[in-house]
Design a protein around this motif. Structure first.
Motif, PDB file in Angstrom:
ATOM      1  N   CYS A  77       0.806  -1.224   0.000  1.00 36.98           N
ATOM      2  CA  CYS A  77       0.000   0.000   0.000  1.00 36.98           C
ATOM      3  C   CYS A  77       0.838   1.273   0.000  1.00 36.98           C
ATOM      4  O   CYS A  77       0.400   2.305  -0.482  1.00 36.98           O
ATOM      5  N   CYS A 101      -1.107  -1.759   5.519  1.00 41.46           N
ATOM      6  CA  CYS A 101      -1.379  -3.168   5.217  1.00 41.46           C
ATOM      7  C   CYS A 101      -0.401  -4.150   5.855  1.00 41.46           C
ATOM      8  O   CYS A 101      -0.693  -5.335   5.952  1.00 41.46           O
ATOM      9  N   CYS A 126       4.931  -4.865   4.303  1.00 42.32           N
ATOM     10  CA  CYS A 126       6.332  -4.428   4.250  1.00 42.32           C
ATOM     11  C   CYS A 126       6.991  -4.405   5.629  1.00 42.32           C
ATOM     12  O   CYS A 126       8.025  -3.784   5.809  1.00 42.32           O
ATOM     13  N   CYS A 171       7.646   0.820   4.311  1.00 44.78           N
ATOM     14  CA  CYS A 171       7.266   1.681   3.183  1.00 44.78           C
ATOM     15  C   CYS A 171       7.205   3.145   3.583  1.00 44.78           C
ATOM     16  O   CYS A 171       7.349   4.025   2.747  1.00 44.78           O
TER      17      CYS A 171
HETATM   18  S1  FES Z   1       2.169  -0.998   5.180  1.00 44.09           S
HETATM   19 FE1  FES Z   1       1.446  -1.510   3.232  1.00 44.09          FE
HETATM   20  S2  FES Z   1       3.236  -1.487   2.071  1.00 44.09           S
HETATM   21 FE2  FES Z   1       3.872  -0.747   3.946  1.00 44.09          FE
END
Ligand code: FES
Ligand code: FES
Lengths: 150, 713
Positions: free
Chosen positions: A37, A42, A45, A57
């Protein structure tokens, strides 16, 4: 930029604001950490930064200078799976597996802090991680199993 | 009188069903096959073998004829004993890599781990229309079993011949043939040596009955599971090639917007950046993502906007632009007359909002032009469909396009098209280097296709004894899948009306069956309530199919349907038959009168999909379906205004998370006497109506809308 990733010192030639996710995936070829995301919503990562589960991210590399970064590739040691990884396999806590590295990172962090979490503590700690295949109950089960394995 | 099958029931989401039928790839030839593989013994079967079992009613028929002679899958035993299965089916988390290998291991009598599955590679695997529609288990698996059994019989016979003994005296086990008299044994590899034999599949070969299964029918773990828990598995988005560039695309700010002017000077001045413009298609490439992103940001574009419908008017829009059909049909008049004459009438409509698949791995592709060969790796449920799209786009023959599909971060019906593949290939062609393109989450939520929005109108009636009399059902735009009622009625008029969708729409898990089931099962529930009858007995009385009745009963018993309710709680139930599977779901919800909030406490699902191949993976599919269904039941919807998507992110588009999980119980009805049906779709269909009926039970409020819990829609 000097980083310590999975126990190894790494020197990267990237701008300070580069997201850690990109530095890991592009410069260090550690592609087990996933993009989902780009806004910290989400958990695909997730990496451990000094033991704390952190969405890479939205973390600039400059933030992790002189700190210990562990990615999914650093969870198993010398080819031996971590209890959480074993438990994810045993409980089949994955379908497409794209959320799995991030899930395992969050779960490892939780168990390090709280070796015997209750079901609701597990759900709370894992709330930031999304599994679109929705195998959540198996992931909860896997974390409970791993907790007993340790 | 039973209504005729309406001829306007198409599946608007499955445009792939009628779009690409005419251009199938040439069948693999025997020579080509062994050139690729080296010696050994192989078995192959054709599409007609796979498809002859399908109900020959729909559009499939046409494709079937054209595809008759092409090979559907290969099974090859190499001289070194390695077993390889080639199938155009792909793995998106449904675990067919494992379940198909299990089926082969069972009949071939070999270790499941000795089998390599080559999936979804247009150069190596036979043509396949795509992995959707719950077809793999019912159609592909039985044929693979026959192919495996045919090969086993072949090995038994050649060993017996070699030993000059009767075939009764030999036995296949663990990849070898054993001479039960002498105790000698010879491996399949040895028996294959020096051969290039293409063995026909014996359609009549006897297969093990499900009750004798040792490998199939058991929960063996995901074959390559360790790659996933260690992060070693390489998804398309993880791939790299030497000299590879990263691509980013300039997307319009809204649906229907046209590019009128582009100033790319700043981007072009950036070191290592190339700007690519092909008509309205504009993209940038650079050696790393950050640079590509900065370049994209540096583009100055002017757009011309067009008027676009908004979410607030979507249902009027869909109805207004719908195709009208069947108005003059006798069935319509019969249903109307019956409705007027009936004692208890009920008329209501249901609104279904657009939703996104939101696979956690966004669309991604890596493209490389190697001489005149185009290599593409992409996450798609239809590698051969993508190959055809690339053929049209670049006007080169299919033999020169190799599409490969690494096991992918899921699709749920959302990855049928080749958008990312075409985009990456355009950029790669223009840049003269391999290009990888990974869609952002925002692109996913905006430019991928959605599950269609729809309006459903139902008008039906019962007599005083609670028997359905008339049934009139109109679906505007959301789709014709699962539109047929399983309930007996005296007059039935059911129609799907296609319409003009302002947003791009396409397949979704189970297509329109969840929407149609939501409307139907709500309507049935309300009839029961109107008559003060128990919704379970009302259903059992009006249903015919014994398997459907059985799962209903199983779900209700497991749930404790008759048990007394706590204060402010409600029970609801729903059932559905789709794609060979029978599903029933019970829900318990709790209502907080103070803040008017509803919470789903418990879900019970009972599913009968015939013989169970891998119980654990089956349960996992059911679980995934039911919990994903929770999302669009309660809170998922795409918001849009003037052509702009207003909630294109996980922070604005709510999907189910850990703390949203109700208590959930799954019962699998194992019918070893019935063929196995697919499981990745049907269990999603009943969650929404079961919850809706439970909310009605708890609050006396009818929420005829998906999602149910978003206020102000
Ligand atoms: S929390 Fe979704 S890509 Fe980092
Ligand atoms: S297993 Fe597919 S997203 Fe979790």
């Amino acid at each position: 930029m000097e980083l310590k990733v999975n126990g190894k010192n790494q020197s990267l030639d990237v701008p300070a604001h580069t997201p850690l996710l990109q530095a890991l995936r592009e410069s260090l070829q550690l592609t087990g950490t996933k993009y989902g995301c780009g806004e910290g919503a989400c958990g695909a990562c997730m990496v451990l930064v000094d033991g704390t589960p952190t969405p890479s991210c939205i973390t600039p590399v400059s933030n992790v200078r002189n700190r210990e970064v562990i990615t999914i590739e650093g969870i198993s040691v010398n080819g031996k799976l971590h209890a959480v990884q074993k438990a994810f396999l045993a409980e089949e806590a994955l379908q497409c597996g794209y959320c799995t590295p991030g899930m395992i990172i969050s779960a490892v962090a939780l168990l390090n802090k709280n070796p015997e979490p209750t079901e609701s503590q597990i759900k709370e700690a894992m709330q930031r991680n999304v599994c679109r295949c929705c195998v959540y109950p198996y992931i909860v089960k896997a974390i409970q199993t791993a907790s007993k394995m340790k | 009188m039973k209504d005729q099958e309406p001829n306007d029931i198409l599946y608007p989401e499955q445009y792939e069903l009628y779009e690409n039928g005419q251009s199938l790839i040439k069948p693999h030839t025997r020579r080509r096959f062994f050139t690729l593989l080296g010696g050994g013994v192989a078995a192959a079967f054709t599409f007609s073998d796979v498809l002859s079992r399908e109900v020959l009613s729909s559009l499939d028929l046409q494709e079937l004829r054209e595809a008759e002679d092409s090979i559907a899958a290969w099974l090859h035993v190499h001289e070194d004993g390695k077993v390889t299965v080639y199938t155009g089916k792909v793995e998106v988390g449904q675990n067919i890599r494992t379940s198909l290998a299990q089926a082969v291991a069972e009949e071939l009598e070999c270790d499941v781990h000795s089998i390599e599955m080559i999936m979804g590679d247009t150069f190596l695997t036979p043509y396949d229309r795509g992995t959707f529609g719950s077809r793999t288990t019912p159609y592909m698996a039985p044929q693979l079993r026959k192919a495996a059994a045919s090969l086993r019989v072949y090995f038994e016979q050649s060993a017996a011949k070699q030993w000059k003994t009767d075939v009764k005296n030999v036995k296949a086990q663990k990849g070898s043939i054993l001479n039960t008299r002498s105790g000698r044994s010879v491996s399949y590899g040895r028996l294959s040596e020096g051969r290039k034999l293409l063995h026909p599949v014996n359609e009549e070969v006897s297969l093990k009955s499900a009750s004798d299964w040792k490998v199939a029918g058991s929960s063996i773990p995901k074959i390559n599971g360790e790659d996933f828990v260690t992060g070693r598995h390489i998804y398309t988005s993880d791939m790299t090639l030497p000299d590879m560039l990263h691509g980013k695309l300039l997307r319009p700010p809204a649906y229907g917007a046209r590019l009128v002017n582009l100033d790319a000077r700043r981007a072009e001045a950036m070191s290592g950046v190339q700007v690519h413009r092909i008509g309205d298609f504009v993209g940038v490439t650079a050696a790393d993502i950050s640079t590509a992103e900065s370049a994209l940001f540096a583009l100055r574009a002017e757009w011309e906007f067009t008027q676009q419908p908004s979410r607030s008017e979507i249902f009027q829009h869909l109805k207004k632009h719908a195709s009208v059909s069947g108005e003059e049909d006798a069935s319509k008049k019969a249903a109307e007359t019956m409705f007027q004459q009936s004692a208890n009438k009920l008329e209501q409509s249901f609104e279904i909002h657009y939703i996104a698949h939101a696979p956690l791995e966004p669309r991604a592709a890596l493209a490389q032009w190697d001489g005149d060969i185009l290599n593409v790796w992409t996450g798609t449920q239809r590698p051969f469909g993508v190959q055809e799209e690339l053929e049209r786009e670049f006007n080169i023959s299919k033999e020169k396009i190799r599409v490969r599909m690494p096991d992918t971060g899921s699709g749920y019906g959302g990855k049928h098209t080749g958008d990312a593949a075409i985009e990456a290939a355009r950029l790669a062609k223009s840049a003269g280097k391999p290009v990888k393109l990974v869609w952002t989450r925002e692109e996913e939520f905006t430019w991928a296709y959605f599950r269609p929005a729809g309006l459903i109108e139902v008008r039906s009636s019962t007599d005083t004894t609670g028997h359905l009399q008339s049934w009139e059902f109109h679906n505007y735009n959301s789709g014709g899948a699962g539109i047929r009622s399983m309930y007996r009625s005296k007059a039935d008029h059911t129609r799907f009306h296609s319409s003009n969708s302002p947003l791009r729409q396409g397949s979704y898990r189970a297509l329109a069956t969840p929407a149609n089931t939501f409307a139907r099962e709500s309507q049935i529930n309300d009839h029961a309530i109107l008559l003060k009858e128990d919704p379970l007995s009302f259903r059992l009385k009006n249903l015919e199919d014994p398997r459907l009745k059985h799962v209903l009963q199983v779900a209700a018993d497991t749930f404790g349907w008759k048990s007394s309710k706590k204060e402010n709680t409600g029970y609801g139930l729903a059932c559905c038959f789709d794609k060979g599977g029978y599903m029933a779901t019970c829900a318990e919800v709790q209502y907080n009168a103070e803040n008017k909030e509803v919470k789903v406490i418990k879900l019970v699902g009972a599913f009968d999909c015939g013989t169970i191949v891998n119980p654990k993976h089956l349960e996992s599919q059911i679980m995934g379906c039911m919990l994903q269904g929770l999302g669009f039941s309660l809170y998922e919807y795409i918001d849009f205004r003037d052509g702009k998507i207003l909630n294109p992110s996980f922070s604005h588009y709510k999907i189910p998370r850990f703390q949203d999980m109700p208590d959930i119980k799954i019962v699998m009805v194992d019918r070893k006497d019935e063929p196995a049906a697919g499981a990745g779709e049907t269990p999603i269909t009943c969650v929404a109506p079961a919850i809706r009926n439970a909310i009605f039970d708890a609050t006396k409020e009818k929420i005829n809308r998906l999602p149910m819990l978003v206020k102000g829609l």
